[in-house]
Design a protein around this motif. Sequence first.
Motif, PDB file in Angstrom:
ATOM      1  N   PHE C 389       0.833  -1.206   0.000  1.00 28.18           N
ATOM      2  CA  PHE C 389       0.000   0.000   0.000  1.00 28.18           C
ATOM      3  C   PHE C 389       0.870   1.260   0.000  1.00 28.18           C
ATOM      4  CE2 PHE C 389      -3.214  -2.990   1.638  1.00 28.18           C
ATOM      5  CZ  PHE C 389      -4.262  -2.674   0.787  1.00 28.18           C
ATOM      6  N   ILE C 390       1.976   1.200   0.751  1.00 25.72           N
ATOM      7  CA  ILE C 390       2.857   2.363   0.782  1.00 25.72           C
ATOM      8  C   ILE C 390       3.499   2.576  -0.581  1.00 25.72           C
ATOM      9  CG2 ILE C 390       4.986   3.275   1.800  1.00 25.72           C
ATOM     10  CD1 ILE C 390       4.208   1.770   4.372  1.00 25.72           C
ATOM     11  N   ARG C 391       3.937   1.477  -1.213  1.00 29.63           N
ATOM     12  CA  ARG C 391       4.585   1.620  -2.524  1.00 29.63           C
ATOM     13  C   ARG C 391       3.587   2.113  -3.572  1.00 29.63           C
ATOM     14  NH1 ARG C 391       7.392  -2.551  -0.319  1.00 29.63           N
ATOM     15  NH2 ARG C 391       5.975  -4.169  -1.080  1.00 29.63           N
ATOM     16  N   GLU C 392       2.323   1.686  -3.455  1.00 28.55           N
ATOM     17  CA  GLU C 392       1.321   2.142  -4.417  1.00 28.55           C
ATOM     18  C   GLU C 392       1.193   3.666  -4.413  1.00 28.55           C
ATOM     19  OE1 GLU C 392      -0.967   0.809  -6.760  1.00 28.55           O
ATOM     20  OE2 GLU C 392       0.496  -0.829  -6.688  1.00 28.55           O
ATOM     21  N   ALA C 393       1.541   4.290  -3.296  1.00 28.80           N
ATOM     22  CA  ALA C 393       1.389   5.746  -3.202  1.00 28.80           C
ATOM     23  C   ALA C 393       2.261   6.460  -4.222  1.00 28.80           C
ATOM     24  CB  ALA C 393       1.725   6.217  -1.788  1.00 28.80           C
ATOM     25  N   GLU C 394       3.345   5.779  -4.674  1.00 30.47           N
ATOM     26  CA  GLU C 394       4.198   6.402  -5.691  1.00 30.47           C
ATOM     27  C   GLU C 394       3.462   6.562  -7.015  1.00 30.47           C
ATOM     28  OE1 GLU C 394       7.661   3.957  -6.141  1.00 30.47           O
ATOM     29  OE2 GLU C 394       7.848   3.772  -3.950  1.00 30.47           O
ATOM     30  N   PHE C 395       2.399   5.797  -7.195  1.00 31.29           N
ATOM     31  CA  PHE C 395       1.741   5.782  -8.502  1.00 31.29           C
ATOM     32  C   PHE C 395       0.434   6.573  -8.521  1.00 31.29           C
ATOM     33  CE2 PHE C 395       4.118   1.786  -8.046  1.00 31.29           C
ATOM     34  CZ  PHE C 395       4.982   1.912  -9.114  1.00 31.29           C
ATOM     35  N   LEU C 396       0.185   7.302  -7.432  1.00 29.67           N
ATOM     36  CA  LEU C 396      -1.094   8.005  -7.348  1.00 29.67           C
ATOM     37  C   LEU C 396      -1.240   9.049  -8.452  1.00 29.67           C
ATOM     38  CD1 LEU C 396      -1.690   8.570  -3.547  1.00 29.67           C
ATOM     39  CD2 LEU C 396      -2.806   6.955  -5.097  1.00 29.67           C
ATOM     40  N   ALA C 397      -2.389   9.008  -9.131  1.00 32.34           N
ATOM     41  CA  ALA C 397      -2.708  10.038 -10.115  1.00 32.34           C
ATOM     42  C   ALA C 397      -3.592  11.068  -9.423  1.00 32.34           C
ATOM     43  CB  ALA C 397      -3.447   9.405 -11.292  1.00 32.34           C
ATOM     44  N   PRO C 398      -3.628  12.308  -9.932  1.00 31.78           N
ATOM     45  CA  PRO C 398      -4.544  13.291  -9.334  1.00 31.78           C
ATOM     46  C   PRO C 398      -5.985  12.779  -9.445  1.00 31.78           C
ATOM     47  CG  PRO C 398      -3.553  14.123 -11.370  1.00 31.78           C
ATOM     48  CD  PRO C 398      -2.835  12.862 -11.023  1.00 31.78           C
ATOM     49  N   LEU C 399      -6.709  12.962  -8.369  1.00 25.93           N
ATOM     50  CA  LEU C 399      -8.024  12.356  -8.278  1.00 25.93           C
ATOM     51  C   LEU C 399      -9.068  13.211  -9.003  1.00 25.93           C
ATOM     52  CD1 LEU C 399      -9.139   9.856  -6.880  1.00 25.93           C
ATOM     53  CD2 LEU C 399      -9.707  11.282  -4.928  1.00 25.93           C
ATOM     54  N   ASP C 400      -9.863  12.573  -9.853  1.00 27.82           N
ATOM     55  CA  ASP C 400     -10.886  13.306 -10.610  1.00 27.82           C
ATOM     56  C   ASP C 400     -11.893  13.982  -9.690  1.00 27.82           C
ATOM     57  OD1 ASP C 400      -9.635  12.424 -12.804  1.00 27.82           O
ATOM     58  OD2 ASP C 400     -11.151  10.975 -13.417  1.00 27.82           O
ATOM     59  N   ASP C 401     -12.149  13.351  -8.551  1.00 30.58           N
ATOM     60  CA  ASP C 401     -13.186  13.872  -7.649  1.00 30.58           C
ATOM     61  C   ASP C 401     -12.882  15.277  -7.149  1.00 30.58           C
ATOM     62  OD1 ASP C 401     -12.952  11.009  -7.721  1.00 30.58           O
ATOM     63  OD2 ASP C 401     -14.575  10.962  -6.240  1.00 30.58           O
ATOM     64  N   LEU C 402     -11.591  15.646  -7.145  1.00 34.65           N
ATOM     65  CA  LEU C 402     -11.233  16.928  -6.563  1.00 34.65           C
ATOM     66  C   LEU C 402     -11.415  18.082  -7.538  1.00 34.65           C
ATOM     67  CD1 LEU C 402      -8.075  15.868  -4.561  1.00 34.65           C
ATOM     68  CD2 LEU C 402     -10.392  16.226  -3.736  1.00 34.65           C
ATOM     69  N   THR C 403     -11.801  17.773  -8.780  1.00 35.64           N
ATOM     70  CA  THR C 403     -11.883  18.842  -9.768  1.00 35.64           C
ATOM     71  C   THR C 403     -13.215  19.557  -9.721  1.00 35.64           C
ATOM     72  OG1 THR C 403     -12.717  17.299 -11.408  1.00 35.64           O
ATOM     73  CG2 THR C 403     -10.342  17.637 -11.345  1.00 35.64           C
ATOM     74  N   ASN C 404     -14.246  18.918  -9.181  1.00 42.33           N
ATOM     75  CA  ASN C 404     -15.592  19.517  -9.215  1.00 42.33           C
ATOM     76  C   ASN C 404     -16.328  19.167  -7.930  1.00 42.33           C
ATOM     77  OD1 ASN C 404     -18.520  19.702  -9.747  1.00 42.33           O
ATOM     78  ND2 ASN C 404     -17.859  20.223 -11.822  1.00 42.33           N
ATOM     79  N   PRO C 405     -16.967  20.152  -7.295  1.00 37.23           N
ATOM     80  CA  PRO C 405     -17.642  19.880  -6.024  1.00 37.23           C
ATOM     81  C   PRO C 405     -18.726  18.819  -6.146  1.00 37.23           C
ATOM     82  CG  PRO C 405     -17.672  22.235  -6.520  1.00 37.23           C
ATOM     83  CD  PRO C 405     -17.073  21.548  -7.694  1.00 37.23           C
ATOM     84  N   TYR C 406     -19.225  18.595  -7.328  1.00 39.46           N
ATOM     85  CA  TYR C 406     -20.337  17.659  -7.456  1.00 39.46           C
ATOM     86  C   TYR C 406     -19.937  16.381  -8.172  1.00 39.46           C
ATOM     87  CZ  TYR C 406     -23.082  21.418  -5.648  1.00 39.46           C
ATOM     88  OH  TYR C 406     -23.569  22.385  -4.824  1.00 39.46           O
ATOM     89  N   TYR C 407     -18.627  16.154  -8.300  1.00 34.12           N
ATOM     90  CA  TYR C 407     -18.198  14.948  -9.013  1.00 34.12           C
ATOM     91  C   TYR C 407     -18.783  13.710  -8.349  1.00 34.12           C
ATOM     92  CZ  TYR C 407     -15.388  11.413 -11.279  1.00 34.12           C
ATOM     93  OH  TYR C 407     -15.004  10.307 -11.990  1.00 34.12           O
ATOM     94  N   GLY C 408     -18.669  13.643  -7.040  1.00 32.75           N
ATOM     95  CA  GLY C 408     -19.132  12.454  -6.317  1.00 32.75           C
ATOM     96  C   GLY C 408     -20.594  12.165  -6.577  1.00 32.75           C
ATOM     97  N   GLN C 409     -21.435  13.189  -6.408  1.00 31.52           N
ATOM     98  CA  GLN C 409     -22.870  12.985  -6.530  1.00 31.52           C
ATOM     99  C   GLN C 409     -23.314  12.816  -7.982  1.00 31.52           C
ATOM    100  OE1 GLN C 409     -21.305  15.281  -4.746  1.00 31.52           O
ATOM    101  NE2 GLN C 409     -22.580  16.119  -3.130  1.00 31.52           N
ATOM    102  N   CYS C 410     -22.687  13.586  -8.888  1.00 31.24           N
ATOM    103  CA  CYS C 410     -23.159  13.594 -10.275  1.00 31.24           C
ATOM    104  C   CYS C 410     -22.473  12.534 -11.130  1.00 31.24           C
ATOM    105  CB  CYS C 410     -22.934  14.959 -10.911  1.00 31.24           C
ATOM    106  SG  CYS C 410     -24.048  16.217 -10.277  1.00 31.24           S
ATOM    107  N   VAL C 411     -21.245  12.165 -10.785  1.00 32.60           N
ATOM    108  CA  VAL C 411     -20.517  11.216 -11.623  1.00 32.60           C
ATOM    109  C   VAL C 411     -20.156   9.955 -10.827  1.00 32.60           C
ATOM    110  CG1 VAL C 411     -18.597  10.892 -13.201  1.00 32.60           C
ATOM    111  CG2 VAL C 411     -19.569  13.177 -12.893  1.00 32.60           C
TER     112      VAL C 411
END
Lengths: 307, 654, 459
Positions: C389-411
């Motif tokens: 799990f720690i090594r996987e952190a090296e591969f994190l991509a920017p999260l789509d959810d953080l781009t729009n306040p309604y991503y979670g609910q709408c997408v």
Amino acid sequence: MSNIRTRIPILNLNPRARREALVFYLMISPWLIGLVLFIVYPMARSLYLSFTRYQIGHEPIVTGLGNFNRLLEDGDFWRSLRVTLLYVLGSVPGQTAIAIGIALLLAQKIRGVNFWRTIYFLPSVVSAVAIAVLWFYVFNPQYGLVNTLLAAIGIKGPGWVFDENWALPSLILMSWWTVGAQVVIYLAGIKAIPQVLYEAVEIDGGGSWARFRHVTLPMLSPVIFFNLILGLINAFQVFDGPMVLTNGGPNKATLTYMLNLYKQAFDFGNLGYASTLAWVLFLIIMGLTALVLRSSALWVYYESEQR
Amino acid sequence: MSTIDETRRSAAQNTLLNRPGGLHLSQSTGRFIGKVFTYTLLTIGAAVMFFPMFWMLTASLKPEWQILTEPISIPSEWVHVQAGNTVQELPLWNTTNPAGEQEEVITIGTRRYTTVIDLNQLTEDMLISAPADALGETQPTEVGNVVLNVRTLTREDGSQIPVASLARDGGNILVAPVEALTAVASRMALAEVNAGERVTVEVGDASFKGRQVSDGPAVLALGPESELTIVGPKAIAEQAILVPAEVPVGESLVPIGNTELLHYSLQGYPADEYYVQLSSETWQPVIDLSDVNASAFAVENARLSEEVTTRTFNLAAMPVRTLTGEDGSQAEVVVLIRTAATSLVIPVEDAGSIRLSPISRLAEPFVLNIGGIPVRYRDDYVEHGEEQSVAIVGERLNMSLVAPQTAITEAFDVASNSLTRVTRLRLYYENYIEALSKDLGGATFFTFFGNSTLLVILNWLGHFFSVTVVAYAFARLRAPGKNILFIILLSTMMLPWPVMLIPQYEIFSRLKMINTLWPLFIRSFFGNAFLIFLLRQFFMGIPQELEDAARIDGANTLQVLWNVMLPLSKPALATIAIFTFWWTWNSFFEPYIYLSSPKNYTVSLGLGFFKSQYRYTFHLLMSASVVAILPIILIFFFAQRYFIEGIQLTGLKG
Amino acid sequence: MKTRKWSMVYLSALTVLGMLIVLGWAGLSPRPVAAQGQVTVTLGSWDDENGNIRHQAAINDFMAVYPDITVEILPNPGGDWHTRILTQIAAGDLPDVYMADSSFVPLYVESGGLVDLRPYIENPDPAIGFDPYEIFYPAVYENGFYQGDPYVLAKDYSTVAIYANKALFDAAGIALPEEGWTYDDLLDVAQQLTVDANGNNAASPDFDPENIVQYGMDHRGDWWRGFQTTIYSFGSHTISDDGTTLDGYINSPETIAALEWMRDAVHEYHVAPSTNWISALPGGVMPLFLDGQIAMIFGMGPWFLSMLEEQPAFQYAILPMPTGPGGHHGAVCWAGFGLSPNSEHPDEAWLLLRALGTEIGQRHYGEHALSSMPIIMEDKTDHPFWGTFIREAEFLAPLDDLTNPYYGQCVGTPAGQQITAVLFGDEGADMDVAELVNQVTPEFQACLDNQGEMPESGS
């Protein structure tokens, strides 16, 4: 031609009647105050909000009919309306039939009547959190009770709440379980039927079916009517089951009207649009209740009619 | 005119017409059959209705794992046998031994097999490419000394031969006659097959993806796979010894029955003594928390010697360093936890309680701060059935449980899927104790009970005060506007509650009532539409004459209500009491929105503690739920007669 | 006589009411009367009782350092935390410090429920500010950002990896895959680990998909966040970087390829059960995994470590996520602490938030999930569970959810329900993936647009 006296009825009464009216208003004042404080004001505010765009944390902005236009194009609105109507059509008649059946059974002269009545009342008193876990397992496709029993007789059960086509029927089945309050009301209605009427049928040689068809059913019709209206109102506002069990899924198959409304308000923080939805639902329920009231003349038997 | 008369007449006609002549059951027989019918229906119905409670009851007496995997079974526990003198326990399994008797055994080793063919011996003339619909059902069949997936191939001329499939060939399946395959097929351990390099072997036009077994041929695994487990009498567990994982060496396969078992010799033991491995697990050194509190202390790393030796305490290897005191004195200490700058140490002579524990008993430890060093600990660690507090120290170790080969002479092999766990009946009544005594955010379940009871009493007070007065006014008094008001009253029953939630929340927030019990009872002092309606109906059923008599005696309205109506309305009041109790007790959403401190929580809200974002603690949820619904059941059981009498809907009209 | 009795009843009712009001204000009021000079701050927590014990331990350490501050935990008994927070934002009643799920942070910020932490963090006074880039993993720290400003500090987080039942791998003689393995390899391993009642694996021509007793893998059902890892690894995102546009992202050829890969694994290769088969048990497929019915499951969750380790002799391994055509990219699941704008004691609340987000709290939270601080994680990188799990952190991509306040609910939520759950369910077998995705995209886009232009907040 009218003068001020005729327009304000209370002034138009004789002193005795006026006093009675005053006492009436005094006595209902707790309810009246509560009505204004906890119902009229909130309703008025939500009516105002239904014409606004109101996001949590912002000021409401009046948008006129904007919310209503949006409603017409909102797929989730129509979907939830459809789901709710189907639910009402499935749950209310079933609940009525089951509740009457149970009430008839419990109205018999049986031993240990307290015991039996308590058992039939049980499912209605288990709290929502525990009930959710319970139904998870009843309807679990792998381990669940229903599918285990079906498998025992060689039938492969469906996915129930996890299957798009079976989720709503599962919720309807669930609603049939919790008829405790209705049973109690029917039971009261049956108990109130004068024994002489049954004796009359018996004298005429009528069997149990005749007793049911010609005495119980007509005498019970006002109670059925009452329960039907309450049942309709409750079924239209169904929320707990879809909320705790399916959260509207799978694929919005159990997205009921109230759940959609709730999500708009508390998931999206869209209080304006949620208020619009609430008012539309209120109007729908009022309209349907009026329809049922109208139809009642055709099938509800009132004792007073014979006078 | 009279509907009832008509009813009677038509009823009489119907029954006369419907009754078949000649078949007259005597009245008592008819009644008896009716009774049997009634009770049968009652029982079936009750079984269905009682199910939730039954399920909750059984679940509340189960361990958590059993609720997940066996929802409808008797509460029971898995039976284990202690491994040697270690704290580890080995699971017991039921099986049938070679003598045909049922026996409780432990497992010693497992191997999975498949049927392979030697690709080098496969020739083009064996291969037939057949469409799938020409092939029958797959039937695993023993052919010679191997098992093959035999199918029946119907050839174009209508003749049938048994074949086994080798590979997919586009839409067709490549098969070979069973007869030809028996010569090239053999049984092989899957571990051996898959250890081989992948190879592609061409046979004519066909190519097969097989494995090159080391020191052997290129093979193609055909299946079916089967798994054999070696089991032995549970007495073997007594001879188990725990050794570090690197101690068993020089593994070799020894046949047992139809399978093989790995034998090891142990480093440091005579080379001609062989051992088998019963389990291999990660173990963790622990020490009594009381010893840590009494004797352990934090020191700067600089004061510890560079040089480190390893000393073993009850199999747990721990680093030991020399501590130089401020006065220059030197002492040997065990380093329990080492951080960048400081270490937690304990004098060697106080380290006697260091020992090993399987990590499965130490999951999710908590953290304690000793001298700035975080110490992981569990205060519910169980060793030999006793609960104790231990600190987790040092490094994890991989350990093996082994038993001498001489102990397993009675071992035999069985198909893995024929083994079932040994269980015994056990009611986990501790669930109740745990659920009720657990500290839930500074409160316990009894706090929630107290709050719910307080709320019920307050709501009772409120409803008895407001509902009786309002219902009487609607039932008996005349006033202009009364009908409209009554319709308004009824229509408030159909309001969607979310509309009012936010404005109501705002009101209570402005009144500074959030996180108090106020919003949960204050509204009952202003009446409740449904209850007002019920009581009004009941009042209407009370003869007007009684009231008139009291009026003639000079009673005022409130006196009439108090002295005449209420004494006659006990059933209706009981109904109000029950409904109020029921709603208050089970209400979840409003308490959830309005309350935030656990000390104010209600019972139904408190249940939510046993259901979190990631995990339910079902056993606790169920036992708490059972306790939570008991009051309602009791009240309903004793008051239900009044409850039903109290609902009067006669004379009900729009 | 009787009149008097009645007036007595009324009088006593009024008295009781009056007393209750007095009692209510004194006894039931939300904030206990604090001792002289003592300040009470509240901490809103959605954790269960075990989590709250951890909070309490952290708070005890905090109160030892700041004896003038008392902290009260306001827990979340079972309900929907997000609902509660929105209601409290609406009424201005938020806890001083509260937990926020990363996907809702943008909405809370837009609703005026979170305070920008930058002035605190950048305060030169070391008793208040600190250098975040010195003590945090930068990528993890920046997950608490919305539009360039920090609003939440991480409580803990997790990457997504694959849980493997080691005993099933050993029995089949399959070596545990290592970093760099591909989605093709995953399918190959899953085929060998999917076995029918006759003992034939999914690679065999005799395989009977109707009677599977052991599945190779799961498919994440409606868990969209989990599936985002695969979409990212196939080389796409689901929304444009500015958070406005779905078209060309959620229906890009790469996204569709990712969906088709998983759909085929379910319906063509039968190595994963269909959504309808997997019951939505709490804990998801974990019970089936522990029972040996599924050999590999996708999971975030160091949160499940306890479930794994509590099974005596259960041998597991945590496998890295496979590499796709677009590389190896992960999606993070992240929980943080934010600061209420309504706090009466913002400075003390910040001290608490700072303590929980840095070493005092992280020592405790790092015990059962990943910590934002390298110093906490350093001794766990070789751990059989944490390591991957720690090594996987090296591969994190920017999260789509953080781009729009309604991503979670709408997408996010609807995509899970209307795309993945459907495709991997029984109906998905013959469905055209591109058609389905193109059909729902306008609906999701309309939802985003409808929330769209947020009215200006008070500022």
